[in-house]
Design a protein around this motif. Structure first.
Motif, mmCIF file in Angstrom:
data_model
loop_
_atom_site.group_PDB
_atom_site.id
_atom_site.type_symbol
_atom_site.label_atom_id
_atom_site.label_comp_id
_atom_site.label_asym_id
_atom_site.label_seq_id
_atom_site.Cartn_x
_atom_site.Cartn_y
_atom_site.Cartn_z
ATOM 1 N N ALA A 106 59.554 59.037 33.451
ATOM 2 C CA ALA A 106 59.051 60.285 32.509
ATOM 3 C C ALA A 106 59.370 61.834 33.324
ATOM 4 C CB ALA A 106 57.688 60.577 32.766
ATOM 5 N N ALA A 107 59.939 61.822 34.230
ATOM 6 C CA ALA A 107 60.361 62.517 35.320
ATOM 7 C C ALA A 107 61.326 63.489 34.749
ATOM 8 C CB ALA A 107 60.469 62.443 36.805
ATOM 9 N N TYR A 108 62.470 62.040 34.254
ATOM 10 C CA TYR A 108 63.903 63.281 33.640
ATOM 11 C C TYR A 108 63.960 64.099 32.170
ATOM 12 C CZ TYR A 108 68.115 62.700 31.282
ATOM 13 O OH TYR A 108 69.591 62.558 30.541
ATOM 14 N N PHE A 109 62.904 63.252 31.395
ATOM 15 C CA PHE A 109 62.336 64.073 30.633
ATOM 16 C C PHE A 109 61.334 64.798 30.799
ATOM 17 C CE2 PHE A 109 63.534 59.827 28.877
ATOM 18 C CZ PHE A 109 64.934 60.080 28.173
ATOM 19 N N ALA A 110 60.637 65.457 31.455
ATOM 20 C CA ALA A 110 60.275 66.112 32.004
ATOM 21 C C ALA A 110 60.716 67.509 32.426
ATOM 22 C CB ALA A 110 58.450 65.748 32.879
ATOM 23 N N LEU A 111 61.598 66.641 32.695
ATOM 24 C CA LEU A 111 62.809 67.965 33.041
ATOM 25 C C LEU A 111 64.182 68.456 32.380
ATOM 26 C CD1 LEU A 111 62.637 66.409 36.911
ATOM 27 C CD2 LEU A 111 61.826 69.020 36.133
ATOM 28 N N ALA A 112 64.211 67.730 31.818
ATOM 29 C CA ALA A 112 64.943 67.857 30.876
ATOM 30 C C ALA A 112 65.428 68.691 29.538
ATOM 31 C CB ALA A 112 65.849 66.659 30.122
ATOM 32 N N HIS A 113 64.049 69.292 29.464
ATOM 33 C CA HIS A 113 63.941 70.651 28.365
ATOM 34 C C HIS A 113 63.453 71.626 28.706
ATOM 35 C CE1 HIS A 113 62.793 66.601 25.712
ATOM 36 N NE2 HIS A 113 64.261 66.579 26.149
ATOM 37 N N GLY A 114 64.937 72.246 29.516
ATOM 38 C CA GLY A 114 64.234 73.340 30.456
ATOM 39 C C GLY A 114 63.961 75.045 29.426
ATOM 40 N N GLY A 115 63.009 74.225 30.185
ATOM 41 C CA GLY A 115 61.719 75.817 29.360
ATOM 42 C C GLY A 115 61.255 76.316 30.074
ATOM 43 N N ALA A 116 60.442 77.904 30.460
ATOM 44 C CA ALA A 116 60.091 78.810 31.390
ATOM 45 C C ALA A 116 58.550 78.068 30.988
ATOM 46 C CB ALA A 116 61.021 79.746 31.208
ATOM 47 N N ALA A 117 57.870 77.734 29.823
ATOM 48 C CA ALA A 117 56.392 77.467 29.814
ATOM 49 C C ALA A 117 56.253 76.494 31.355
ATOM 50 C CB ALA A 117 56.591 77.051 28.056
ATOM 51 N N LEU A 118 56.349 76.902 31.971
ATOM 52 C CA LEU A 118 55.183 76.056 33.185
ATOM 53 C C LEU A 118 53.447 76.501 33.554
ATOM 54 C CD1 LEU A 118 58.415 76.247 35.484
ATOM 55 C CD2 LEU A 118 57.703 74.256 34.125
ATOM 56 N N ARG A 119 52.237 75.695 33.732
ATOM 57 C CA ARG A 119 52.053 75.907 33.983
ATOM 58 C C ARG A 119 51.569 74.907 35.472
ATOM 59 N NH1 ARG A 119 45.902 75.114 32.149
ATOM 60 N NH2 ARG A 119 46.094 73.965 30.408
ATOM 61 N N PHE A 120 50.327 75.578 36.580
ATOM 62 C CA PHE A 120 50.124 74.544 37.787
ATOM 63 C C PHE A 120 48.355 74.642 37.204
ATOM 64 C CE2 PHE A 120 49.042 73.584 41.756
ATOM 65 C CZ PHE A 120 49.319 71.725 41.840
ATOM 66 N N ARG A 121 47.522 73.512 37.616
ATOM 67 C CA ARG A 121 46.970 73.732 37.417
ATOM 68 C C ARG A 121 46.318 72.761 38.854
ATOM 69 N NH1 ARG A 121 45.526 69.987 32.591
ATOM 70 N NH2 ARG A 121 47.174 69.033 33.082
ATOM 71 N N PRO A 122 45.864 73.719 39.495
ATOM 72 C CA PRO A 122 45.402 72.826 41.238
ATOM 73 C C PRO A 122 44.255 71.865 40.783
ATOM 74 C CG PRO A 122 45.683 75.294 41.315
ATOM 75 C CD PRO A 122 45.266 74.710 39.765
ATOM 76 N N GLY A 123 44.693 70.893 41.534
ATOM 77 C CA GLY A 123 43.165 69.753 41.854
ATOM 78 C C GLY A 123 43.096 69.020 41.197
ATOM 79 N N VAL A 124 43.830 69.304 39.736
ATOM 80 C CA VAL A 124 43.831 68.157 38.785
ATOM 81 C C VAL A 124 44.699 66.796 39.292
ATOM 82 C CG1 VAL A 124 44.893 67.112 36.702
ATOM 83 C CG2 VAL A 124 43.779 69.824 36.818
ATOM 84 N N ALA A 125 43.958 65.706 39.037
ATOM 85 C CA ALA A 125 44.666 64.182 39.346
ATOM 86 C C ALA A 125 44.912 64.160 38.546
ATOM 87 C CB ALA A 125 43.911 63.219 40.412
ATOM 88 N N HIS A 126 45.502 62.753 38.526
ATOM 89 C CA HIS A 126 45.819 61.591 36.970
ATOM 90 C C HIS A 126 44.966 60.342 37.509
ATOM 91 C CE1 HIS A 126 47.692 58.883 34.549
ATOM 92 N NE2 HIS A 126 47.919 59.729 33.647
ATOM 93 N N TRP A 127 44.346 59.780 35.894
ATOM 94 C CA TRP A 127 43.429 58.693 36.424
ATOM 95 C C TRP A 127 43.794 57.232 36.773
ATOM 96 C CZ3 TRP A 127 45.030 55.334 33.021
ATOM 97 C CH2 TRP A 127 46.424 56.070 32.005
ATOM 98 N N LEU A 128 45.037 57.299 37.318
ATOM 99 C CA LEU A 128 46.324 56.146 37.821
ATOM 100 C C LEU A 128 45.329 56.016 39.017
ATOM 101 C CD1 LEU A 128 47.818 53.590 36.829
ATOM 102 C CD2 LEU A 128 49.355 55.319 37.340
ATOM 103 N N GLY A 129 45.016 56.759 39.210
ATOM 104 C CA GLY A 129 45.515 57.798 41.467
ATOM 105 C C GLY A 129 46.915 57.134 41.238
ATOM 106 N N ALA A 130 46.719 57.169 42.847
ATOM 107 C CA ALA A 130 48.400 57.026 43.422
ATOM 108 C C ALA A 130 48.490 55.695 43.944
ATOM 109 C CB ALA A 130 47.706 57.493 45.194
ATOM 110 N N VAL A 131 50.277 55.329 43.252
ATOM 111 C CA VAL A 131 50.095 54.051 43.665
ATOM 112 C C VAL A 131 51.240 53.659 44.731
ATOM 113 C CG1 VAL A 131 51.487 52.101 42.783
ATOM 114 C CG2 VAL A 131 49.477 52.830 41.114
ATOM 115 N N ARG A 132 52.010 54.900 44.226
ATOM 116 C CA ARG A 132 53.192 54.957 45.508
ATOM 117 C C ARG A 132 54.014 56.205 44.912
ATOM 118 N NH1 ARG A 132 56.958 50.979 48.213
ATOM 119 N NH2 ARG A 132 58.966 52.103 49.024
#
Lengths: 259, 134
Positions: A106-132
């Protein structure tokens, strides 16, 4: 760190800053979302790559009912990964391997399509939780390396995004099993991401096979068609909806030329 | 139940073990690394051993022959492990079989003087199984 649309910086630059700040939250790019915890990447999602649930359930590694049971029980507390292991559905090793596979894909594709539309939401966590958790620098370095790897195999990025057609090359009957199964799904309509989805394979690994098939003269991108995107993107603008593949192709080309 | 790091640390307990990796053989990425790496660069070792692994995996000639009954032909992986020896080391690669899409192997760098190749090969196979089967 505040919630804000950011301008001026690229996704890798902003990820670097967030890592240095030991930030926790979710960074959305045009084509994916990075989930950070204390400056490390804990999960990444992209519309162009199958998510962990797809990889696990479509391959039969985890029954769909078992997957959704884990999501229901532990999603709200962000511990779905842990729940899959604790309930005996997966070993820790299997979860880590599958999760890292999905994360870097997913990281490869999230970075591949370069664009300036970036948004950071502090504190938001994924439901999967930390695995590694993975250092940001590792994710960025690996994505660059993957781009170079594809370029070395066959330098035509159109293979990655366009519908693919079979070409009349020889040797299609003697392919390695993985490549043969990939070729079997090239039907003139499917894109690489759609083929990956049918196979329940990671999309980057499917791109590697498809670029090798293209290098062997067995696969070629179809002429620009009026194609529909793999997934609809809720926030996509009208222009992106009108001509998804052309716009995508242009961004990919720009990103590659900028290297 | 072992995760990636526990499996690698277990591999490092083998006599003569100098370094161990979990590597994706299509991308060449090291998913985990413990100990030293030949040449001092685990990422380069991962990329280069991945290329070896891929060549072996994709070799139609070296794949098991069609025996018409066991149902194993055509299923991955066609190769179980790779062993490369040099003047001062053994390099072992053991493929990890998963039901989900995963293309990884365990890599072990063994000192030739202190290592026991036969033992290491058996143990690495067991670790590869336990990593995904428990």
């Amino acid at each position: 760190m505040t919630t804000a649309a950011r301008t001026g910086g690229s996704a890798p630059e902003l990820l670097g800053t967030l890592a240095a700040d030991h930030a926790t939250g979710a960074l959305s790019t045009e084509s994916g979302i990075f989930y950070l915890s204390a400056g490390h990447v804990v999960h990444v999602e992209s519309a162009y790559s199958p998510d962990l649930g797809d990889l696990l359930t479509r391959s039969g590694a985890v029954a769909p009912a078992g997957w959704w049971d884990a999501v229901e029980r532990a999603g709200a507390v962000h511990r779905v990964g842990r729940q899959l292991v604790d309930s005996g559905r997966l070993t820790t090793g299997a979860l880590e391997l599958c999760h890292l596979g999905a994360l870097f894909d997913a990281a490869y594709f999230a970075l591949a399509h370069g664009g300036a539309a970036l948004r950071f939401r502090p504190g938001v966590a994924h439901w999967l939780g930390a695995v590694r958790p993975v250092p940001v620098a590792t994710v960025l370095r690996e994505s660059r390396r993957r781009r170079d790897l594809l370029h070395r195999i066959w330098p035509d990025p159109a293979v990655d995004t366009a519908p693919l057609i079979r070409a009349a090359g020889g040797g299609a009957d003697r392919l390695p099993p993985r490549r043969g199964r990939t070729l079997a799904l090239v039907d003139g309509g499917r894109t690489a991401a759609q083929i990956a989805s049918v196979l329940a394979h990671r999309t980057f690994h499917t791109l590697v096979e498809l670029r090798r098939l293209a290098a062997d003269g067995l696969v070629t991108p179809a002429p620009p068609p009026p194609a529909t995107p793999v997934h609809s993107v809720p926030d996509a603008g009208g222009a992106a909806w009108d001509e998804p593949d052309t716009a995508l192709l242009r961004r990919l080309l720009d990103a590659l030329e900028a290297l | 139940m072992p995760g990636i790091d526990e499996s690698l640390l277990e591999a490092m307990r083998l006599p003569g073990a100098r370094g161990a990796l979990v590597v994706d053989w299509i991308s060449g990425l090291a998913l985990g690394a413990v100990g030293d790496a030949p040449g001092g660069d685990a990422e380069a070792t991962a990329a280069e051993t991945a290329e070896l692994a891929r060549q072996a995996m994709e070799s139609g000639t070296l794949a098991p022959a069609d025996d018409g009954g066991t149902g194993t032909v055509g299923k991955e992986p066609p190769v179980e492990d790779l062993i490369l020896t040099s003047a001062d080391a053994y390099h072992l690669l053991r493929f990890v079989v998963t039901t989900f899409d995963s293309t990884v192997f365990l890599y072990l760098w063994l000192d030739r003087a202190d290592g026991n190749l036969a033992l290491a090969r058996i143990r690495l196979a067991e670790m590869a199984d336990r990593l995904v089967l428990g």
